[in-house]
Motif scaffolding. Structure first.
Motif, short mmCIF file in Angstrom:
data_model
loop_
_atom_site.label_atom_id
_atom_site.label_comp_id
_atom_site.label_asym_id
_atom_site.label_seq_id
_atom_site.Cartn_x
_atom_site.Cartn_y
_atom_site.Cartn_z
N ASP A 1 34.30 41.45 53.33
CA ASP A 1 32.97 40.85 53.37
C ASP A 1 31.93 41.70 52.66
O ASP A 1 30.80 41.25 52.46
CB ASP A 1 32.53 40.63 54.83
N THR A 2 32.30 42.93 52.33
CA THR A 2 31.39 43.78 51.56
C THR A 2 31.45 43.36 50.10
O THR A 2 32.35 42.63 49.68
CB THR A 2 31.76 45.27 51.68
N LEU A 3 30.51 43.85 49.31
CA LEU A 3 30.46 43.46 47.90
C LEU A 3 31.75 43.79 47.16
O LEU A 3 32.36 42.93 46.52
CB LEU A 3 29.28 44.13 47.20
N VAL A 4 32.21 45.04 47.27
CA VAL A 4 33.38 45.45 46.52
C VAL A 4 34.64 44.74 47.00
O VAL A 4 35.51 44.36 46.20
CB VAL A 4 33.55 46.99 46.57
N GLY A 5 34.75 44.51 48.30
CA GLY A 5 35.90 43.79 48.82
C GLY A 5 35.89 42.33 48.41
O GLY A 5 36.92 41.75 48.06
N PHE A 6 34.71 41.73 48.45
CA PHE A 6 34.55 40.32 48.08
C PHE A 6 34.87 40.10 46.61
O PHE A 6 35.50 39.11 46.23
CB PHE A 6 33.11 39.89 48.37
N MET A 7 34.47 41.02 45.76
CA MET A 7 34.66 40.88 44.32
C MET A 7 36.14 40.86 43.92
O MET A 7 36.53 40.13 43.01
CB MET A 7 33.95 42.01 43.58
N PHE A 8 36.96 41.65 44.60
CA PHE A 8 38.33 41.85 44.13
C PHE A 8 39.41 41.33 45.09
O PHE A 8 40.60 41.50 44.82
CB PHE A 8 38.56 43.34 43.85
N ASP A 9 39.00 40.69 46.17
CA ASP A 9 39.97 40.21 47.14
C ASP A 9 40.93 39.19 46.52
O ASP A 9 40.50 38.23 45.88
CB ASP A 9 39.24 39.56 48.34
N GLY A 10 42.22 39.41 46.69
CA GLY A 10 43.22 38.46 46.22
C GLY A 10 43.55 38.54 44.74
O GLY A 10 44.36 37.76 44.25
N LEU A 11 42.94 39.48 44.02
CA LEU A 11 43.17 39.59 42.58
C LEU A 11 44.17 40.71 42.27
O LEU A 11 44.42 41.58 43.10
CB LEU A 11 41.86 39.87 41.86
N LYS A 12 44.74 40.67 41.08
CA LYS A 12 45.62 41.76 40.63
C LYS A 12 45.30 42.08 39.19
O LYS A 12 44.86 41.22 38.41
CB LYS A 12 47.09 41.39 40.81
N TRP A 13 45.56 43.33 38.81
CA TRP A 13 45.22 43.78 37.47
C TRP A 13 45.99 45.06 37.16
O TRP A 13 46.47 45.76 38.05
CB TRP A 13 43.72 44.06 37.38
N CYS A 14 46.11 45.36 35.88
CA CYS A 14 46.68 46.61 35.43
C CYS A 14 46.43 46.74 33.94
O CYS A 14 45.92 45.81 33.30
CB CYS A 14 48.18 46.71 35.74
N SER A 15 46.80 47.85 33.37
CA SER A 15 46.74 48.07 31.94
C SER A 15 48.02 48.79 31.55
O SER A 15 49.01 48.74 32.29
CB SER A 15 45.49 48.89 31.58
N SER A 16 48.04 49.44 30.41
CA SER A 16 49.20 50.25 30.03
C SER A 16 48.70 51.47 29.27
O SER A 16 47.56 51.48 28.77
CB SER A 16 50.18 49.46 29.17
N LYS A 17 49.52 52.48 29.19
CA LYS A 17 49.10 53.74 28.60
C LYS A 17 48.67 53.54 27.16
O LYS A 17 49.41 52.98 26.34
CB LYS A 17 50.25 54.76 28.67
N GLY A 18 47.46 53.97 26.84
CA GLY A 18 46.94 53.87 25.49
C GLY A 18 46.35 52.52 25.13
O GLY A 18 45.80 52.35 24.05
N SER A 19 46.44 51.54 26.04
CA SER A 19 45.93 50.20 25.76
C SER A 19 44.46 50.08 26.13
O SER A 19 43.96 50.82 26.98
CB SER A 19 46.75 49.16 26.53
N LYS A 20 43.79 49.15 25.47
CA LYS A 20 42.40 48.85 25.83
C LYS A 20 42.30 47.52 26.58
O LYS A 20 41.20 47.04 26.83
CB LYS A 20 41.53 48.79 24.56
N GLU A 21 43.46 46.97 26.92
CA GLU A 21 43.51 45.64 27.51
C GLU A 21 43.69 45.70 29.03
O GLU A 21 44.17 46.68 29.59
CB GLU A 21 44.66 44.84 26.90
N CYS B 1 30.46 38.59 41.99
CA CYS B 1 29.41 39.61 42.14
C CYS B 1 28.02 38.97 42.10
O CYS B 1 27.18 39.24 42.96
CB CYS B 1 29.55 40.66 41.04
N GLN B 2 27.79 38.13 41.12
CA GLN B 2 26.47 37.52 40.98
C GLN B 2 26.15 36.59 42.14
O GLN B 2 25.01 36.55 42.60
CB GLN B 2 26.40 36.78 39.64
N SER B 3 27.15 35.85 42.63
CA SER B 3 26.89 34.95 43.76
C SER B 3 26.57 35.75 45.02
O SER B 3 25.81 35.30 45.89
CB SER B 3 28.10 34.04 44.00
#
Length: 310
Positions: free
Chosen positions: A137-157, A56-58
């Motif tokens: 090539d947009t900001l939001v696409g550039f920031m998260f391209d190729g990444l994966k993430w998730c959490s779980s119910k009730g978790s803060k992680e 994002c900063q770059s």
């Protein structure tokens, strides 16, 4: 008898000592595992945020006078709201609405390049040529391209491993993210837009693709004038613009709310696209004639057109 009793007593003490030792080792093992898991969890969340913030900063730094750290922190905070503490199969696309609303990036008309099964070629083109722009090539696409993430119910992680795969459940965090940002990229596209499709596969316009199932359905006929299909063929491919799947696309555009959007199709040889990628002296408009690719004298940088959302 006394001797035997003494032996039995000593033997009993030895067994108890072994149990104590075994129990202590087990507790220590669980403690070590817990600490390792905790450290790994913190590290994966830190690594993901560090990667996203760095991107994002770059992206933002050269083109805004605002503090990119604060700007990007706001975007990250809106992003986390979508999935943290939720079942990783219960994150709908609209959960990312706060992210979409956290900033604005205006893409000038005639610049949007969509793609389906041509990601590498489309990105190679936009990386070297500034006349078109993909979602990534947009900001939001550039920031998260190729990444994966998730959490779980009730978790803060935040987790980056053991997350649902793309097809495992439709409302997983990553798939819903790309659905929502693809929806927005299509809904805000204006003028003459293009899509790069793969002529080497049986169904270039696949109904199950993001382009067919989300982006086309979210085109705004009030601001889109035309759609040009760039059908990329290898030398041995025989797919033409008369392909049945492309006729289906044309039919979608010619009926219903999109009937005002004109349709064009161009067969483009893969070698020609590669030449345009490598030879930047070739004007974008000459890469596939009769499409609206703005010449190099009118290049733009979409990063300039950033603003805070409301």
């Amino acid at each position: 008898m006394e001797y035997e009793a003494g032996v039995n007593t000593a033997h009993g003490k030895s067994k108890r000592n072994l149990y104590v030792i075994a129990g202590t080792v087990t507790i220590l093992a669980f403690a070590i595992i817990f600490v390792v898991v905790l450290i790994c969890t913190i590290k994966t969340e830190h690594d993901l945020k560090e990667t996203v913030m760095s991107r994002c900063q770059s992206y933002v730094d050269p083109y805004t006078s605002a503090s990119s750290v604060h700007y990007c922190e706001d975007i990250w905070s809106a992003f986390e709201q979508a999935y943290v503490g939720k079942d990783p199969c219960s994150v709908p696309p609209e959960a990312y609405n706060p992210l979409i609303n956290s900033f604005q990036q205006k893409i000038p008309c005639h610049k949007n390049l969509f793609w389906s099964r041509t990601k590498d070629m489309a990105h190679a083109f936009t990386k070297n040529r500034d006349c078109l722009i993909t979602l990534e090539d947009t900001l939001v696409g550039f920031m998260f391209d190729g990444l994966k993430w998730c959490s779980s119910k009730g978790s803060k992680e935040t987790f980056t491993t053991d997350c649902p795969g793309w097809t495992e459940c439709p409302n997983n965090p990553v798939r819903s993210f790309w659905s929502r940002v693809s929806d927005n990229f299509a809904a805000t596209a204006c003028g003459n837009v293009s899509v790069m499709l793969n002529g080497s596969i049986d169904t270039p316009f696949n109904p199950g693709s993001t382009f067919a199932s989300i982006e086309v359905k979210n085109f705004n006929p009030a601001i889109i004038e035309s759609l040009t299909v760039l059908l990329v063929n290898k030398e041995t491919d025989r797919t033409t613009c008369s392909d049945e799947s492309l006729e289906n696309l044309q039919s979608i555009l010619s009926s219903g709310p999109l009937k005002s959007v004109s349709y064009k199709c161009r067969v483009v040889q893969q070698a020609k696209v590669k030449d345009c990628i490598d030879d930047q002296k070739t004007l974008c408009g000459n890469c596939w004639p009769e499409t609206l690719c703005v010449p190099s004298t009118r290049l733009f940088n979409p990063r300039i057109l950033l603003d805070k959302g409301t």
